[in-house]
Design a protein around this motif. Structure first.
Motif, PDB file in Angstrom:
ATOM      1  N   MET A 163      13.622   4.318  -6.627  1.00 38.91           N
ATOM      2  CA  MET A 163      14.329   3.678  -5.523  1.00 38.91           C
ATOM      3  C   MET A 163      14.838   4.772  -4.601  1.00 38.91           C
ATOM      4  O   MET A 163      15.477   5.726  -5.059  1.00 38.91           O
ATOM      5  CB  MET A 163      15.489   2.853  -6.076  1.00 38.91           C
ATOM      6  N   GLU A 164      14.516   4.660  -3.316  1.00 39.35           N
ATOM      7  CA  GLU A 164      14.981   5.621  -2.312  1.00 39.35           C
ATOM      8  C   GLU A 164      15.769   4.852  -1.263  1.00 39.35           C
ATOM      9  O   GLU A 164      15.184   4.207  -0.396  1.00 39.35           O
ATOM     10  CB  GLU A 164      13.791   6.342  -1.692  1.00 39.35           C
ATOM     11  N   GLY A 165      17.078   4.875  -1.379  1.00 41.81           N
ATOM     12  CA  GLY A 165      17.923   4.053  -0.512  1.00 41.81           C
ATOM     13  C   GLY A 165      17.702   2.597  -0.872  1.00 41.81           C
ATOM     14  O   GLY A 165      17.950   2.198  -2.005  1.00 41.81           O
ATOM     15  N   ILE A 166      17.201   1.811   0.090  1.00 40.50           N
ATOM     16  CA  ILE A 166      16.923   0.401  -0.196  1.00 40.50           C
ATOM     17  C   ILE A 166      15.422   0.121  -0.257  1.00 40.50           C
ATOM     18  O   ILE A 166      14.995  -1.017  -0.217  1.00 40.50           O
ATOM     19  CB  ILE A 166      17.606  -0.526   0.840  1.00 40.50           C
ATOM     20  N   ILE A 167      14.633   1.205  -0.345  1.00 41.53           N
ATOM     21  CA  ILE A 167      13.178   1.086  -0.433  1.00 41.53           C
ATOM     22  C   ILE A 167      12.745   1.366  -1.868  1.00 41.53           C
ATOM     23  O   ILE A 167      13.153   2.349  -2.468  1.00 41.53           O
ATOM     24  CB  ILE A 167      12.474   2.097   0.506  1.00 41.53           C
ATOM     25  N   LEU A 168      11.899   0.478  -2.407  1.00 42.79           N
ATOM     26  CA  LEU A 168      11.397   0.662  -3.766  1.00 42.79           C
ATOM     27  C   LEU A 168      10.003   1.272  -3.753  1.00 42.79           C
ATOM     28  O   LEU A 168       9.221   1.020  -2.842  1.00 42.79           O
ATOM     29  CB  LEU A 168      11.337  -0.674  -4.504  1.00 42.79           C
ATOM     30  N   ASP A 221       0.848  -1.181   0.000  1.00 38.90           N
ATOM     31  CA  ASP A 221       0.000   0.000   0.000  1.00 38.90           C
ATOM     32  C   ASP A 221       0.888   1.238   0.000  1.00 38.90           C
ATOM     33  O   ASP A 221       2.104   1.127   0.146  1.00 38.90           O
ATOM     34  CB  ASP A 221      -0.889  -0.020   1.250  1.00 38.90           C
ATOM     35  N   GLU A 222       0.269   2.408  -0.132  1.00 45.14           N
ATOM     36  CA  GLU A 222       1.024   3.659  -0.119  1.00 45.14           C
ATOM     37  C   GLU A 222       1.608   3.954   1.258  1.00 45.14           C
ATOM     38  O   GLU A 222       2.657   4.574   1.363  1.00 45.14           O
ATOM     39  CB  GLU A 222       0.127   4.814  -0.557  1.00 45.14           C
ATOM     40  N   ASN A 223       0.912   3.521   2.307  1.00 42.14           N
ATOM     41  CA  ASN A 223       1.346   3.808   3.674  1.00 42.14           C
ATOM     42  C   ASN A 223       1.863   2.589   4.423  1.00 42.14           C
ATOM     43  O   ASN A 223       2.402   2.719   5.514  1.00 42.14           O
ATOM     44  CB  ASN A 223       0.190   4.422   4.464  1.00 42.14           C
ATOM     45  N   TYR A 250       6.842   0.270  -1.352  1.00 37.30           N
ATOM     46  CA  TYR A 250       5.596   0.989  -1.155  1.00 37.30           C
ATOM     47  C   TYR A 250       4.946   1.185  -2.513  1.00 37.30           C
ATOM     48  O   TYR A 250       5.637   1.329  -3.527  1.00 37.30           O
ATOM     49  CB  TYR A 250       5.849   2.375  -0.551  1.00 37.30           C
ATOM     50  N   SER A 251       3.624   1.225  -2.541  1.00 37.51           N
ATOM     51  CA  SER A 251       2.880   1.493  -3.770  1.00 37.51           C
ATOM     52  C   SER A 251       2.881   2.993  -4.037  1.00 37.51           C
ATOM     53  O   SER A 251       2.852   3.788  -3.099  1.00 37.51           O
ATOM     54  CB  SER A 251       1.439   0.997  -3.622  1.00 37.51           C
ATOM     55  N   VAL A 252       2.896   3.378  -5.307  1.00 34.29           N
ATOM     56  CA  VAL A 252       2.776   4.796  -5.644  1.00 34.29           C
ATOM     57  C   VAL A 252       1.322   5.199  -5.822  1.00 34.29           C
ATOM     58  O   VAL A 252       1.004   6.382  -5.820  1.00 34.29           O
ATOM     59  CB  VAL A 252       3.599   5.179  -6.899  1.00 34.29           C
ATOM     60  N   SER A 253       0.435   4.209  -6.004  1.00 31.44           N
ATOM     61  CA  SER A 253      -0.989   4.549  -6.129  1.00 31.44           C
ATOM     62  C   SER A 253      -1.865   3.345  -5.805  1.00 31.44           C
ATOM     63  O   SER A 253      -1.909   2.378  -6.552  1.00 31.44           O
ATOM     64  CB  SER A 253      -1.311   5.059  -7.534  1.00 31.44           C
ATOM     65  N   GLY A 254      -2.511   3.410  -4.663  1.00 32.83           N
ATOM     66  CA  GLY A 254      -3.456   2.370  -4.281  1.00 32.83           C
ATOM     67  C   GLY A 254      -2.826   1.091  -3.776  1.00 32.83           C
ATOM     68  O   GLY A 254      -1.615   0.953  -3.699  1.00 32.83           O
ATOM     69  N   LYS A 255      -3.709   0.145  -3.450  1.00 35.11           N
ATOM     70  CA  LYS A 255      -3.268  -1.142  -2.911  1.00 35.11           C
ATOM     71  C   LYS A 255      -2.912  -2.107  -4.042  1.00 35.11           C
ATOM     72  O   LYS A 255      -3.600  -2.169  -5.057  1.00 35.11           O
ATOM     73  CB  LYS A 255      -4.386  -1.746  -2.061  1.00 35.11           C
TER      74      LYS A 255
END
Length: 71
Positions: A58-63, A24-26, A41-46
């Motif tokens: 990619m932000e650090g090791i988070i996609l 999800d986004e959050n 994390y999702s960029v839009s919706g579940k």
């Protein structure tokens, strides 16, 4: 002759992977991309588990991923 060194983002962004958990986004989930499991994390919706995803950034090791058109 020198070989170009690639940043991890250059090798991962745009790749197609598989959502191993709901994403999800959050709420982070786990995706399998390029032979490894990543937190995403999702960029839009579940995005439900089992869906194909495309890596957007990619932000650090988070996609950041979105659901693939055909998945």
């Amino acid at each position: 002759m020198r070989m170009k060194r690639y940043k991890p983002e250059e090798l991962i962004v745009g790749k197609i992977g598989l959502a191993k958990t709901d994403i999800d986004e959050n709420t982070p989930g786990v995706v399998y991309v390029a032979g490894e499991e990543w937190t995403a994390y999702s960029v839009s919706g579940k995005i439900p588990s089992g869906s194909k995803v495309v890596v957007v950034s990619m932000e650090g090791i988070i996609l950041k991923v979105k659901k693939a058109e055909n998945g």
